[in-house]
Structure formats: structure tokens, C-alpha cells
Design a protein around this motif. Structure first.
Motif, PDB file in Angstrom:
ATOM      1  N   ILE A 250      -3.153   5.466  -9.374  1.00 35.65           N
ATOM      2  CA  ILE A 250      -4.519   5.512  -8.847  1.00 35.65           C
ATOM      3  C   ILE A 250      -5.531   5.066  -9.897  1.00 35.65           C
ATOM      4  CG2 ILE A 250      -6.309   7.082  -7.994  1.00 35.65           C
ATOM      5  CD1 ILE A 250      -4.005   8.661  -6.640  1.00 35.65           C
TER       6      ILE A 250
ATOM      7  N   PHE B  18      -4.790  -0.310  -7.512  1.00 36.90           N
ATOM      8  CA  PHE B  18      -4.834   0.193  -6.141  1.00 36.90           C
ATOM      9  C   PHE B  18      -6.231   0.663  -5.801  1.00 36.90           C
ATOM     10  CE2 PHE B  18      -0.419   0.389  -7.298  1.00 36.90           C
ATOM     11  CZ  PHE B  18       0.216  -0.075  -6.162  1.00 36.90           C
ATOM     12  N   VAL B  19      -6.688   0.293  -4.603  1.00 37.75           N
ATOM     13  CA  VAL B  19      -8.023   0.617  -4.118  1.00 37.75           C
ATOM     14  C   VAL B  19      -7.886   1.668  -3.021  1.00 37.75           C
ATOM     15  CG1 VAL B  19     -10.078  -0.328  -2.999  1.00 37.75           C
ATOM     16  CG2 VAL B  19      -8.770  -1.732  -4.591  1.00 37.75           C
ATOM     17  N   LYS B  20      -8.700   2.709  -3.098  1.00 35.19           N
ATOM     18  CA  LYS B  20      -8.662   3.769  -2.091  1.00 35.19           C
ATOM     19  C   LYS B  20      -9.371   3.293  -0.829  1.00 35.19           C
ATOM     20  CE  LYS B  20      -9.551   8.675  -1.578  1.00 35.19           C
ATOM     21  NZ  LYS B  20     -10.000   9.892  -2.275  1.00 35.19           N
TER      22      LYS B  20
ATOM     23  N   LYS C  97       0.752   5.697   0.938  1.00 33.38           N
ATOM     24  CA  LYS C  97       0.050   6.848   1.497  1.00 33.38           C
ATOM     25  C   LYS C  97       0.595   8.114   0.846  1.00 33.38           C
ATOM     26  CE  LYS C  97      -1.081   4.818   5.933  1.00 33.38           C
ATOM     27  NZ  LYS C  97      -1.055   4.977   7.381  1.00 33.38           N
TER      28      LYS C  97
ATOM     29  N   CYS D 250      -4.783   6.962   1.470  1.00 35.91           N
ATOM     30  CA  CYS D 250      -4.191   5.629   1.479  1.00 35.91           C
ATOM     31  C   CYS D 250      -4.806   4.753   0.384  1.00 35.91           C
ATOM     32  CB  CYS D 250      -4.390   4.969   2.842  1.00 35.91           C
ATOM     33  SG  CYS D 250      -3.592   3.364   2.992  1.00 35.91           S
ATOM     34  N   TYR D 251      -3.931   4.112  -0.390  1.00 39.16           N
ATOM     35  CA  TYR D 251      -4.341   3.224  -1.470  1.00 39.16           C
ATOM     36  C   TYR D 251      -3.678   1.869  -1.272  1.00 39.16           C
ATOM     37  CZ  TYR D 251      -5.890   7.515  -3.688  1.00 39.16           C
ATOM     38  OH  TYR D 251      -6.524   8.695  -3.959  1.00 39.16           O
TER      39      TYR D 251
ATOM     40  N   TYR E  43       0.849  -1.186   0.000  1.00 34.24           N
ATOM     41  CA  TYR E  43       0.000   0.000   0.000  1.00 34.24           C
ATOM     42  C   TYR E  43       0.883   1.233   0.000  1.00 34.24           C
ATOM     43  CZ  TYR E  43       0.800   0.247   5.073  1.00 34.24           C
ATOM     44  OH  TYR E  43       1.366   0.320   6.325  1.00 34.24           O
TER      45      TYR E  43
END
Length: 114
Positions: A53, A58-60, A24, A65-66, A22
Motif C-alpha cells: 500500500i 497501488f492506488v486505493k 482486495k 480495493c487497491y 488489483y
């Protein structure tokens, strides 16, 4: 001396999609990348960040944060777990609403067994 040089190259040459659990987003393009055994703070361009993004990888999970969807092992107890068998493994707290959405997203990505 070569060992220190090789370690430095590992941190500079990581691949975000493959190595990062992940990240940030901070101020002024400073992004904190979190891998299994390390954290790296690095300045990246707005175009690079936008690419990560919008890639769908990547998921929010919060405002800054992703999480790498391909690295998620499970979502339970208000946290995303990357390696549930290791007690000290990294995890990211997530709200119940986001937890439901992430579970739904992950179930939709898994192929159906026939």
C-alpha cells in the motif's frame, strides 16, 4: 502429473508488483489478488500489506480495493480498464471522485514529450 505441479508453482510464485492488476483486502489478512487470467486468495502479514500500500505502486479505489497503477490502460465510464481491446478483460468500478484523482495521478506520472 508434472503439468499440475508446474501450474501450482505459477500460482505460488507470482510477483505482486509485476503480475497483479488489483487486490482486495479481506478479513484477518486474507487478500484476493487478481491477475489477467486468475484470482488467488492468500494470507499475508500486515507488514507485507502495508508495504504494498505504501509503495505508491497501488492506488486505493475503494475501502478495500487497491489497483496497480502501472497496469491501468484507461479510466472511463465509471471503471478502470486494464485491456480495453478485450471485451472480457477485468475492470474495477470506481466513483467519479476517485476516477478524477486517478486520472490526475496517472497524468502526473507520464513523462512529458518534447
Amino acid at each position: 502429473m508434472n503439468v499440475a505441479a508446474n501450474e501450482r508453482n505459477v500460482y505460488e510464485n507470482f510477483e505482486v508488483e509485476r503480475d497483479i492488476l488489483y487486490f482486495k483486502v479481506g478479513r484477518l489478512g486474507l487478500v484476493s489478488f487478481h491477475g489477467r487470467n486468475y484470482n488467488i486468495k492468500k494470507r499475508i502479514s500486515a507488514d507485507q500489506l502495508s508495504g504494498y500500500i505504501t509503495s505508491g505502486q497501488f492506488v486505493k479505489v475503494s475501502s478495500n480495493c487497491y489497483v496497480n497503477a502501472s497496469k491501468i490502460a484507461t479510466v472511463e465510464g465509471g471503471a478502470i480498464l486494464f485491456d480495453p481491446d478485450v471485451p472480457e478483460s477485468k475492470q474495477v468500478p470506481v466513483s467519479k471522485w476517485k476516477m478524477y484523482r486517478i486520472k490526475h495521478l496517472l497524468s502526473a506520472r507520464k513523462p512529458m514529450a518534447m
